[in-house]
Design a protein around this motif. Structure first.
Motif, mmCIF file in Angstrom:
data_model
loop_
_atom_site.group_PDB
_atom_site.id
_atom_site.type_symbol
_atom_site.label_atom_id
_atom_site.label_comp_id
_atom_site.label_asym_id
_atom_site.label_seq_id
_atom_site.Cartn_x
_atom_site.Cartn_y
_atom_site.Cartn_z
ATOM 1 N N UNK A 148 -9.118 15.669 -10.644
ATOM 2 C CA UNK A 148 -10.048 14.722 -10.029
ATOM 3 C C UNK A 148 -11.336 14.574 -10.841
ATOM 4 N N UNK A 149 -11.691 15.612 -11.606
ATOM 5 C CA UNK A 149 -12.838 15.490 -12.507
ATOM 6 C C UNK A 149 -12.587 14.371 -13.514
ATOM 7 N N UNK A 150 -11.338 14.267 -13.970
ATOM 8 C CA UNK A 150 -10.984 13.188 -14.905
ATOM 9 C C UNK A 150 -11.155 11.817 -14.263
ATOM 10 N N UNK A 151 -10.873 11.720 -12.968
ATOM 11 C CA UNK A 151 -11.088 10.455 -12.265
ATOM 12 C C UNK A 151 -12.562 10.062 -12.338
ATOM 13 N N UNK A 152 -13.447 11.013 -12.045
ATOM 14 C CA UNK A 152 -14.878 10.734 -12.102
ATOM 15 C C UNK A 152 -15.354 10.397 -13.495
ATOM 16 N N UNK A 153 -14.823 11.107 -14.494
ATOM 17 C CA UNK A 153 -15.210 10.826 -15.882
ATOM 18 C C UNK A 153 -14.761 9.434 -16.302
ATOM 19 N N UNK A 178 -13.319 14.209 -3.837
ATOM 20 C CA UNK A 178 -14.767 14.078 -3.693
ATOM 21 C C UNK A 178 -15.493 15.056 -4.610
ATOM 22 N N UNK A 179 -15.056 16.307 -4.621
ATOM 23 C CA UNK A 179 -15.736 17.331 -5.420
ATOM 24 C C UNK A 179 -15.554 17.095 -6.913
ATOM 25 N N UNK A 184 -18.251 15.159 -11.946
ATOM 26 C CA UNK A 184 -18.231 14.418 -13.205
ATOM 27 C C UNK A 184 -19.270 13.303 -13.189
ATOM 28 N N UNK A 185 -19.390 12.620 -12.067
ATOM 29 C CA UNK A 185 -20.336 11.507 -11.975
ATOM 30 C C UNK A 185 -21.780 11.989 -12.005
ATOM 31 N N UNK A 187 -22.875 14.404 -13.703
ATOM 32 C CA UNK A 187 -23.205 14.701 -15.103
ATOM 33 C C UNK A 187 -23.686 13.451 -15.822
ATOM 34 N N UNK A 188 -23.139 12.298 -15.419
ATOM 35 C CA UNK A 188 -23.543 11.033 -16.031
ATOM 36 C C UNK A 188 -24.731 10.401 -15.322
ATOM 37 N N UNK A 189 -24.797 10.589 -14.007
ATOM 38 C CA UNK A 189 -25.844 9.971 -13.182
ATOM 39 C C UNK A 189 -26.452 11.052 -12.277
ATOM 40 N N UNK A 190 -27.445 11.783 -12.764
ATOM 41 C CA UNK A 190 -27.986 12.926 -12.011
ATOM 42 C C UNK A 190 -28.532 12.567 -10.631
ATOM 43 N N UNK A 191 -28.956 11.328 -10.435
ATOM 44 C CA UNK A 191 -29.505 10.927 -9.144
ATOM 45 C C UNK A 191 -28.478 10.373 -8.186
#
Length: 303
Positions: A148-153, A178-179, A184-185, A187-191
């Motif tokens: 699922x981390x790959x999905x977010x990336x 969700x987790x 992953x998201x 890491x790209x968008x801290x907010x």
């Protein structure tokens, strides 16, 4: 598997609201994001020896996990037993069996009830103890998170540019998607605002009582074991009727064929879009294809 497209809603979101983007996980081989989870779990267990070549696998699944595991186990040479329920769409049960899985059904005439998942989980554990099968135990299995981390990336890479991403919402069962996706998201968008979606009829994460509902794949009547309060910023409860109505609207107005859990995601995402306003972006996922629900009540209802 993976590399699924992302589309922006064109008609369901009012003018003056934030953009809503949907990752189309129905494009995976069995029509669900659970394919990512199943492959990640089976590969990790095989890599470190917990799952031996040819060893049987067993799991409890009332959603698409059973279909995804059946697909992956067929491809990797592992017999599969699934403890499922009459609360699952018939298409999902037939898909499991089509891939060669042995399916045992636990009666559940009232849909997703608070005692259903615990009963199914206990039965799966009994089968594992009796037969020596590898127990997936999806609600406690962190091996799914890399999938699922790959999905977010992927999603972060698909939404580049100065607009970024302001919020992500997802209906939770195991909370694995969700987790993995939000980590992953973030890491790209801290907010990034991380929003959990649950059924209003069993709004446990919102502080309500457990109850019965018809939105498969989540709302298990308890906090998912892997989901800590610090893992999310907000919880949105969506009524079953609203989730079903939105799934029908998505098909007719956007050409997006999806199931009730995706309907719940879209309701939540549109609420967030109304709150955030123009110049912002909200993302969610199409959990699975609406082709899994054609025999049930979702699309049988009149317009």
């Amino acid at each position: 598997m993976g590399g699924t497209p992302v589309v922006r809603l064109a008609r369901l979101v009012d003018a003056g609201h934030a953009e809503v983007w949907v990752k189309l996980e129905g494009a995976n081989p069995t029509g669900s994001y659970k394919d990512r989870m199943a492959l990640s779990i089976i590969e990790a267990a095989a890599a470190d020896g917990r799952l031996r070549p040819g060893q049987a696998v067993v799991e409890a699944s009332v959603g698409s996990t059973g279909s995804a595991l059946a697909f992956v186990c067929a491809a990797t040479g592992h017999p599969l037993r699934v403890v499922s329920s009459g609360a699952a769409a018939v298409e999902k049960i037939r898909t499991m069996r089509a891939f060669g899985a042995e399916v045992e059904l636990v009666p559940s005439p009232y849909g997703m009830t608070p005692d259903l998942v615990p009963a199914m989980t206990r039965r799966a554990a009994e089968i594992a103890a009796e037969t020596g099968a590898y127990l997936v135990d999806q609600f406690h299995n962190t091996d799914m998170l890399p999938g699922y981390h790959r999905l977010g990336a992927e999603l972060a890479a698909q939404l580049p540019g100065p607009a970024g991403l302001d919020a992500f919402c997802s209906y939770v069962g195991t909370a694995g998607c969700f987790l993995g996706a939000t980590r992953a998201l973030r890491a790209a968008y801290p907010g990034l605002r991380r929003v959990v979606v649950e059924p209003a009829e069993s709004a446990v994460l919102s502080g309500g009582p457990a109850g019965s509902h018809q939105i498969e794949g989540g709302g298990i009547g308890a906090r998912p074991p892997l989901l800590a309060p610090a893992d999310h910023d907000e919880v949105l409860a969506v009524a079953e009727a609203d989730a079903f109505a939105m799934a029908r609207r998505a098909a007719r107005e956007e050409g997006l064929l999806c199931g009730p859990s995706t309907g719940a995601n879209l309701v939540a995402a549109i609420r967030l879009a109304a709150r955030l306003g123009p110049g912002h972006r909200v993302a969610t996922v199409q959990v699975d294809s609406g082709l899994k629900y054609l025999a049930g009540p979702l699309f049988a209802a009149s317009p």
